[in-house]
Design an enzyme around this catalytic site. Structure first.
Site: not given
Length: 339
Positions: A7-9, A12, A204, A212
């Site tokens: 998941g290289a968003g 990432g 967190k 949110n």
């Protein structure tokens, strides 16, 4: 060390470039135009005062990469659940899986005292898919603090932060934990090791579970949600309910509620990730941030009227906008089961 970012968003991809520049053998699992751009031109991270680029293998088919030493799952919780079967070709006998999602992780009860050991949360891992496919014994828990965004395919903007929390679910030191932390450090990132990573997960989560959904419901930025008397009061009561739940299961909160809220207000006019997802019509990260806490409240016999109310409102808002549920209804029943 072979590390695959699954998941290289935005997050990432940022980790990938930094770790690659630190000497790690990094590969990526990505998709769409972002993947095409990485293959053609590598991956770029743009900072306020510099740009860093790195080329590395990238694919949408993990079978092309084979078993890894470490896998960093940098997807949102519902995406990680949906794609867990695709992860399997990356798993070797000793592969370590670093979970870098917001919210309550699917392995939360692994390694806890006998009373709570191996409880499984249907709100974050329906059908035990991740528990069975990955196995909690592989996991290193992580908390992610940098803020980044993809500005165009193959290009990531770094907004702030370079810190990561890390810890073993069984609360024991390990060579693999030290090795992974050293790899982050070599790339210019700042890992902090915790005796119990759950404590940092709660710190967190404490803000995410209220700020949110309240920002998504009101379309207000973080500074407004945290300072307006009405929304601040709702957030505070949600956090107090969550604190009771966390403490029931052994978590320690190193700051008090007021300090945590003031810290969020100090971030400024930030649009929370849920508000950004709502604007872009992307599935909302409701279950990992809220439904999971409600489910744990049921287990702990802690009343959660504020969490219940906000959860009901944000779920209905998500349904009305076509961005919820993220799990099939038949497996999203809010209850926990034992092994």
């Amino acid at each position: 060390m072979k590390v695959c970012i699954f998941g290289a968003g935005a997050i990432g991809g940022y980790m990938a470039v930094m770790m690659k520049r630190g000497g790690v053998d990094v590969s990526l699992v990505a998709r769409g135009p972002h993947l095409a751009a990485i293959k053609a031109n590598g991956l770029k991270v743009v900072f306020k005062d510099k740009e860093l680029s790195a080329a590395m293998p990238a694919t949408n088919d993990p079978k092309e990469l084979g078993p890894q030493d470490y896998i960093i799952i940098a997807l949102k919780a519902h995406q990680a659940w949906e794609s867990v079967d695709q992860l399997k070709p990356l798993l070797g006998p000793n592969t370590v899986v670093v979970t870098a999602q917001n919210g309550v992780p699917w392995w939360y009860f692994y390694g806890l005292d006998e009373k709570f050991a191996d409880l499984r949360l249907k709100s974050v891992d329906p059908g035990n898919r991740q528990w069975n496919a990955i196995g909690p014994q592989r996991v290193i828990g992580a908390t992610v603090y940098p803020a980044t965004e993809i500005t165009e395919p193959g290009v990531i903007k770094h907004i702030y932060g370079d810190q990561f929390g890390l810890g073993e679910p069984n609360r024991q030191p390990s060579a693999r934990l030290t090795e992974f932390a050293d790899a982050l450090t070599a790339g210019g990132l700042k890992p902090r090791l915790y005796d119990d990573i759950r404590d940092d997960i709660w710190i967190k989560l404490w803000g995410n579970l209220c700020f949110n959904p309240l920002s998504a419901l009101t379309h207000a930025t973080l500074d407004i949600v945290a300072t307006d008397p009405g929304t601040r009061a709702v957030a505070k009561n949600m956090m107090l309910e969550a604190q009771q739940i966390g403490q029931h299961f052994g978590a320690h909160f190193r700051v008090d509620v007021e300090r945590r809220i003031n810290g969020a207000a100090g971030v400024g006019a930030h649009r929370t990730s849920m508000l950004q997802d709502l604007d872009k019509k992307r599935p909302l990260e409701i279950d990992a941030l809220l439904t999971s806490v409600q489910e744990m409240g049921h287990l702990a016999n802690v009343k959660t009227p504020y969490i219940d109310t906000v959860l009901a409102l944000v779920q209905q808002m998500g349904r009305s906008n076509g961005v919820y549920p993220t799990f099939p209804e038949e497996v999203r029943t809010p209850e926990a089961v034992t092994a």
